[in-house]
Scaffold this motif. Structure first.
Motif, PDB file in Angstrom:
ATOM      1  N   TYR A 142       0.966  -1.088  -0.012  1.00  0.00           N
ATOM      2  CA  TYR A 142       0.069  -0.001  -0.207  1.00  0.00           C
ATOM      3  C   TYR A 142       0.930   1.237  -0.165  1.00  0.00           C
ATOM      4  CZ  TYR A 142      -3.707  -3.030   1.182  1.00  0.00           C
ATOM      5  OH  TYR A 142      -4.786  -4.005   1.077  1.00  0.00           O
ATOM      6  N   GLU A 143       0.409   2.257  -0.481  1.00  0.00           N
ATOM      7  CA  GLU A 143       0.811   3.731  -0.369  1.00  0.00           C
ATOM      8  C   GLU A 143       0.059   4.533  -0.043  1.00  0.00           C
ATOM      9  OE1 GLU A 143       4.025   4.428  -0.982  1.00  0.00           O
ATOM     10  OE2 GLU A 143       4.816   2.678  -1.936  1.00  0.00           O
ATOM     11  N   VAL A 144       0.475   5.487   0.452  1.00  0.00           N
ATOM     12  CA  VAL A 144      -0.606   6.962   0.952  1.00  0.00           C
ATOM     13  C   VAL A 144      -0.786   7.578  -0.453  1.00  0.00           C
ATOM     14  CG1 VAL A 144      -0.651   8.857   2.253  1.00  0.00           C
ATOM     15  CG2 VAL A 144       0.580   6.949   3.185  1.00  0.00           C
ATOM     16  N   GLY A 145      -2.045   7.533  -0.559  1.00  0.00           N
ATOM     17  CA  GLY A 145      -2.440   8.208  -1.987  1.00  0.00           C
ATOM     18  C   GLY A 145      -2.687   9.692  -1.608  1.00  0.00           C
ATOM     19  N   LYS A 146      -3.588   9.935  -0.711  1.00  0.00           N
ATOM     20  CA  LYS A 146      -4.077  11.449  -0.362  1.00  0.00           C
ATOM     21  C   LYS A 146      -4.106  11.518   1.218  1.00  0.00           C
ATOM     22  CE  LYS A 146      -6.531  12.180  -4.644  1.00  0.00           C
ATOM     23  NZ  LYS A 146      -7.965  12.667  -5.150  1.00  0.00           N
ATOM     24  N   LEU A 147      -3.769  12.598   1.438  1.00  0.00           N
ATOM     25  CA  LEU A 147      -4.155  13.239   2.998  1.00  0.00           C
ATOM     26  C   LEU A 147      -4.849  14.419   2.773  1.00  0.00           C
ATOM     27  CD1 LEU A 147      -0.598  12.613   4.080  1.00  0.00           C
ATOM     28  CD2 LEU A 147      -2.089  11.314   4.608  1.00  0.00           C
ATOM     29  N   THR A 148      -6.096  14.147   3.672  1.00  0.00           N
ATOM     30  CA  THR A 148      -7.020  15.316   3.778  1.00  0.00           C
ATOM     31  C   THR A 148      -6.889  15.880   5.421  1.00  0.00           C
ATOM     32  OG1 THR A 148      -8.252  14.497   1.957  1.00  0.00           O
ATOM     33  CG2 THR A 148      -9.358  16.159   3.285  1.00  0.00           C
ATOM     34  N   GLY A 156      -2.421   3.180  -7.049  1.00  0.00           N
ATOM     35  CA  GLY A 156      -3.734   4.087  -7.277  1.00  0.00           C
ATOM     36  C   GLY A 156      -4.791   3.590  -6.707  1.00  0.00           C
ATOM     37  N   THR A 157      -5.998   4.390  -6.947  1.00  0.00           N
ATOM     38  CA  THR A 157      -7.194   3.982  -6.734  1.00  0.00           C
ATOM     39  C   THR A 157      -7.711   2.632  -7.155  1.00  0.00           C
ATOM     40  OG1 THR A 157      -8.511   5.186  -8.145  1.00  0.00           O
ATOM     41  CG2 THR A 157      -8.117   6.332  -6.143  1.00  0.00           C
ATOM     42  N   ASP A 172      -6.108   8.434   2.931  1.00  0.00           N
ATOM     43  CA  ASP A 172      -6.566   7.482   1.692  1.00  0.00           C
ATOM     44  C   ASP A 172      -5.257   6.482   1.190  1.00  0.00           C
ATOM     45  OD1 ASP A 172      -8.057   6.278  -0.376  1.00  0.00           O
ATOM     46  OD2 ASP A 172      -8.270   8.201  -1.424  1.00  0.00           O
ATOM     47  N   LEU A 173      -5.662   5.247   1.517  1.00  0.00           N
ATOM     48  CA  LEU A 173      -4.501   4.268   0.893  1.00  0.00           C
ATOM     49  C   LEU A 173      -4.870   3.852  -0.295  1.00  0.00           C
ATOM     50  CD1 LEU A 173      -3.502   2.072   4.272  1.00  0.00           C
ATOM     51  CD2 LEU A 173      -2.646   4.264   3.428  1.00  0.00           C
ATOM     52  N   TRP A 174      -3.696   3.672  -1.171  1.00  0.00           N
ATOM     53  CA  TRP A 174      -3.828   3.251  -2.445  1.00  0.00           C
ATOM     54  C   TRP A 174      -3.158   2.027  -2.656  1.00  0.00           C
ATOM     55  CZ3 TRP A 174      -2.786   7.956  -6.025  1.00  0.00           C
ATOM     56  CH2 TRP A 174      -3.858   9.011  -5.930  1.00  0.00           C
ATOM     57  N   ARG A 175      -3.547   0.788  -3.415  1.00  0.00           N
ATOM     58  CA  ARG A 175      -3.065  -0.345  -3.496  1.00  0.00           C
ATOM     59  C   ARG A 175      -1.924  -0.249  -4.515  1.00  0.00           C
ATOM     60  NH1 ARG A 175      -4.120  -4.676  -6.723  1.00  0.00           N
ATOM     61  NH2 ARG A 175      -6.114  -3.657  -7.613  1.00  0.00           N
ATOM     62  N   VAL A 176      -0.818  -0.902  -4.194  1.00  0.00           N
ATOM     63  CA  VAL A 176       0.398  -1.041  -5.231  1.00  0.00           C
ATOM     64  C   VAL A 176       0.241  -2.091  -6.171  1.00  0.00           C
ATOM     65  CG1 VAL A 176       2.776  -1.771  -5.270  1.00  0.00           C
ATOM     66  CG2 VAL A 176       1.974  -0.164  -3.528  1.00  0.00           C
TER      67      VAL A 176
END
Length: 432
Positions: free
Chosen positions: A153-159, A270-271, A232-236
């Motif tokens: 996983y990667e950190v996609g977005k931080l709000t 990505g999402t 928001d975690l995105w899958r690798v």
């Protein structure tokens, strides 16, 4: 005589032990009063609102923001006291005079279990400066620092919520503020969620504010100097192919033979929707023709492309993946073909005396010109390669020309060289 001396020595040891035991009993039973001194006890300001009503804020003077405290109490009480258990306060309602600059304010020390008359503070009064009280709104950025979510996983977005904070404090300090950062710890996260993140404030020199400086600030909308951050975690996804398009036309008589990239695959995150769309496109990211122009080229060339700017929406490179992709374009004359031949097929029979030649390259590239039909029939084994290092006397790595023998009807396009490392042979080493 020896026995008498031993008896006397034993009696002395026993007497000393009894004396120590009696002294400990007396100390614990009597619990005598004694004094203890504590150095550099930090002072905090209380009742700041006494001045803030006039839009002024009190500030400790550096170098005069600690006091020395002497406490007189029973031994059992002193054993429970350390510097951290002592509170030193400068009460702004107790300003000695409003006509001095800086103000002089008495220090009151509080220690649990000890009455005021048994506490001595030095100095009894400390200087307090003031500055204009001002307010500034600042946006909050978020950073995960060196923390990482679960593998895959990667950190996609931080709000950040709220997105900004209103900071009140001394004008001189507020004017130096540069950014407010929410420190987000995503260690071992494997699903999206909200995290409470502490705020860190940095000045224009990039230095984080000290605890003392932070004590002068009031952050409205950030309870306990923390905010909520939606992660928001995105899958690798690995093994994403790179496809390259080119624009323009090489010089007359030349053609684009091949285009390769280093690396030839990427790992992205990505999402789910974006990864599904990428899969529908063959798990391929295309470098558009506008990035690689072959106009007027008559020789091979390389070009570095920033792939990050070309990624689809909601797709990012996985961590530790470089955004630089090296595009290698092979330009050949018409009616020519390129053969990549393993170095193991190079004849190395002509070597210098007392020297060993070791080929460093895994393969060599041979470009051959001929008719389309002839080139179609030419096989790798038809191309004979050899090197002659018999006249080389210098040790170390050398660039050696490769002799290329082609069947009749074919022509070599470019000269071929190979890297060779020359070392003394075993016979020469034994002689030395």
């Amino acid at each position: 005589m020896k026995r008498n001396l031993m008896n006397k020595f034993t009696l002395k040891i026993l007497s000393l032990a009894v004396a120590i035991l009696l002294w400990l009993l007396v100390v614990n039973i009597e619990d005598p009063v004694r004094s203890e001194t504590y150095w550099e006890v930090p002072v905090t300001i209380v009742n700041e609102s006494y001045l803030t009503s006039d839009l002024r804020i009190p500030l400790l003077v550096e170098g005069s923001d600690t006091v020395t405290v002497r406490i007189q109490a029973e031994s059992s009480v002193l054993r429970e006291i350390d510097r951290d258990s002592i509170t030193a306060e400068a009460d702004m309602t107790q300003i000695i005079s409003m006509d001095t600059t800086p103000y002089m304010v008495p220090v009151r020390v509080i220690c649990p279990g000890v009455s005021d008359e048994n506490i001595t503070v030095m100095p009894a009064n400390i200087p307090i400066e003031t500055d204009d009280l001002t307010t500034q709104a600042m946006t909050i950025s978020a950073s995960v620092g060196n923390t990482r979510p679960e593998s895959g996983y990667e950190v996609g977005k931080l709000t950040v919520n709220p997105e900004k904070v209103t900071i009140s404090g001394p004008e001189d300090l507020i004017s130096k503020l540069d950014r407010v950062v929410a420190d987000v710890d995503v260690s071992s996260m494997d699903q999206s969620g909200s995290i409470s993140a502490p705020l860190h404030i940095y000045d224009k020199n990039g230095d984080e504010l000290t605890d003392t400086q932070m004590s002068y600030l009031n952050l409205q909308g950030a309870e306990n100097n923390t905010v909520s951050v939606d992660v928001d975690l995105w899958r690798v996804k690995t093994d994403i192919n790179i496809q390259v398009e080119s624009s323009g036309t090489p010089e007359d008589g030349y053609q684009v033979s091949d285009i390769t990239t280093v690396p030839n695959t990427l790992s992205v995150a990505g999402t789910e929707e974006a990864l599904k769309e990428l899969e529908d496109n063959g798990n391929t990211i295309t470098i558009p023709a506008s990035e690689v122009d072959v106009s007027g080229k008559n020789a091979d060339f390389e070009q570095t492309v920033d792939i990050e700017d070309l990624l689809p929406d909601d797709i990012m490179l996985a961590r530790d993946i470089s955004s630089s992709v090296i595009v290698s374009v092979t330009i050949l004359p018409y009616d020519s073909k390129e053969y990549v031949i393993p170095s193991t097929k190079i004849d190395r029979s002509k070597q210098p005396e007392n020297m060993t030649a070791v080929i460093m390259d895994d393969s060599v590239t041979v470009r051959v010109r001929g008719s389309d039909e002839d080139l179609e029939n030419l096989k790798e084994d038809d191309i004979k390669l050899s090197i002659d290092t018999s006249k080389y006397t210098k040790e170390g790595e050398q660039e050696v020309p490769v002799n290329v023998t082609l069947p009749e009807g074919y022509e070599l396009v470019d000269e071929v060289t190979v890297r060779v490392n020359l070392t003394p042979s075993a016979e020469r080493q034994s002689e030395e």
